[in-house]
Design a protein around this motif. Structure first.
Motif, short mmCIF file in Angstrom:
data_model
loop_
_atom_site.label_atom_id
_atom_site.label_comp_id
_atom_site.label_asym_id
_atom_site.label_seq_id
_atom_site.Cartn_x
_atom_site.Cartn_y
_atom_site.Cartn_z
N PRO A 220 6.86 -8.47 20.64
CA PRO A 220 5.93 -9.00 19.09
C PRO A 220 5.75 -7.79 18.18
CG PRO A 220 5.10 -8.81 21.72
CD PRO A 220 5.72 -8.70 22.23
N ILE A 221 6.88 -7.41 17.60
CA ILE A 221 6.75 -6.46 17.21
C ILE A 221 7.02 -6.79 15.32
CG2 ILE A 221 7.26 -4.38 18.30
CD1 ILE A 221 10.13 -5.01 17.67
N GLN A 222 6.43 -5.69 14.64
CA GLN A 222 7.25 -7.07 13.36
C GLN A 222 6.89 -5.47 12.31
OE1 GLN A 222 3.94 -9.56 12.76
NE2 GLN A 222 3.09 -8.62 10.81
N VAL A 223 6.92 -5.32 10.69
CA VAL A 223 7.06 -4.44 10.00
C VAL A 223 5.55 -5.02 8.74
CG1 VAL A 223 8.19 -3.31 7.97
CG2 VAL A 223 9.15 -3.39 10.13
N SER A 224 4.88 -4.73 8.66
CA SER A 224 4.41 -4.68 7.18
C SER A 224 4.77 -4.73 6.06
CB SER A 224 2.86 -2.77 7.25
OG SER A 224 1.78 -3.55 6.65
N ILE A 225 4.53 -4.94 5.33
CA ILE A 225 4.75 -5.67 4.46
C ILE A 225 4.74 -4.84 3.47
CG2 ILE A 225 5.85 -7.57 2.62
CD1 ILE A 225 6.40 -9.25 4.88
N SER A 226 4.58 -4.09 2.12
CA SER A 226 2.92 -2.77 1.47
C SER A 226 3.17 -3.83 0.18
CB SER A 226 4.23 -1.77 1.58
OG SER A 226 3.86 -1.51 2.73
N HIS A 227 2.31 -3.42 -0.42
CA HIS A 227 2.18 -3.53 -1.56
C HIS A 227 2.93 -2.86 -2.43
CE1 HIS A 227 -1.16 -6.78 -0.53
NE2 HIS A 227 -1.03 -7.70 -2.10
N THR A 228 3.57 -2.61 -4.15
CA THR A 228 3.76 -1.79 -4.64
C THR A 228 3.84 -2.71 -6.62
OG1 THR A 228 5.68 -0.83 -5.20
CG2 THR A 228 6.19 -2.63 -4.39
N THR A 229 3.98 -1.31 -6.92
CA THR A 229 3.99 -1.39 -8.55
C THR A 229 5.59 -1.21 -8.90
OG1 THR A 229 3.33 0.77 -9.20
CG2 THR A 229 1.23 -0.92 -8.65
N ARG A 230 6.00 -0.86 -8.19
CA ARG A 230 7.66 -0.87 -8.56
C ARG A 230 8.15 -1.61 -8.78
NH1 ARG A 230 11.82 -1.14 -4.94
NH2 ARG A 230 11.81 -0.80 -3.32
N ALA A 231 9.51 -1.82 -9.74
CA ALA A 231 10.46 -3.00 -9.78
C ALA A 231 11.20 -3.56 -8.38
CB ALA A 231 11.08 -2.52 -11.01
N PRO A 232 11.53 -4.60 -8.25
CA PRO A 232 12.51 -4.68 -7.90
C PRO A 232 13.93 -4.35 -7.78
CG PRO A 232 10.81 -5.90 -7.63
CD PRO A 232 11.27 -5.49 -9.25
N ARG A 233 14.30 -4.06 -6.54
CA ARG A 233 16.15 -3.29 -6.31
C ARG A 233 16.84 -4.61 -5.80
NH1 ARG A 233 14.73 1.64 -2.37
NH2 ARG A 233 13.50 3.12 -4.48
#
Length: 213
Positions: A33-46
């Motif tokens: 049971p492990i996962q990565v936190s999904i952050s908020h960002t203002t940068r443009a998607p790569r």
């Protein structure tokens, strides 16, 4: 009862491989049971990035509104862009017994540790400055000017390595992932977590009288 999950803070200069290492760890252990936190960002998607999968992409105005609402567990400004982690999402996930990996810089790590002293922090370093620059160039996403800026920023970031609980040198990728997994496994074996997970066995061993024929 389910033991509360652990929040793992993972930091490194851009190009050191922290995101790839975390993803490799999760792929190696699909049943944990492990996962990565999904952050908020203002940068443009790569190229190849999708909102909700890699980041929650928002405008600067939206991000600042969330700051005013105290919605972030931590946030920081990096290279002129905001990055932040939803406080509610982290707390709900940990309560479910799921370990969360937080991929953030040293500024965000400081904010998290001030609020959660039981978080486990890991810093990842490249084997050399030359190798770090080569990795940034191999991405093929940034101009030479941006790469020079990232290298200057990397030196400032790497000076904070001694604020973390664990240090990994990512020279051989597979070995570095194995070391990250060792940290995870070691922490899962701590007494408080094991006692909660195996309380029925412990009850039987220490309290119940054996039936002898």
């Amino acid at each position: 009862m389910i033991a509360k999950g652990t929040l793992y803070i993972v930091s490194a200069p851009s190009g050191a491989g922290k995101s790839s290492m975390i993803n490799a760890l999760i792929n190696r252990n699909p049943n944990l049971p492990i996962q990565v936190s999904i952050s908020h960002t203002t940068r443009a998607p790569r190229p190849g990035e999708e909102s909700g999968a890699h980041y929650h992409f928002v405008s600067k105005e939206q991000f600042e509104e969330l700051i005013a609402q105290n919605a972030f567990f931590e946030y920081a400004e990096v290279f002129g862009q905001y990055y932040g982690t939803s406080k509610m999402a982290i707390e709900q996930t940990l309560t479910q017994g799921i370990d969360v990996f937080l991929d953030i810089d040293w500024q965000g790590a400081r904010q998290v540790r001030e609020q959660m002293n039981d978080a486990v922090s890991v810093f990842i370093l490249p084997p050399s400055s030359e190798e770090l620059e080569n990795r940034l160039k191999m991405r093929g996403q940034d101009s030479q000017e941006v790469i020079r800026s990232r290298m200057r920023q990397a030196k400032a970031e790497m000076s904070h390595y001694d604020e973390y609980d664990y240090l990994i040198i990512n020279e051989d990728f597979d070995h570095a992932v194995t070391q990250l997994q060792a940290i995870l496994q070691c922490h899962r074996l701590r007494q408080s977590a094991q006692a909660l997970k195996y309380q029925t066995i412990i009850q039987d061993l220490l309290v119940n009288e054996p039936e002898i024929d």
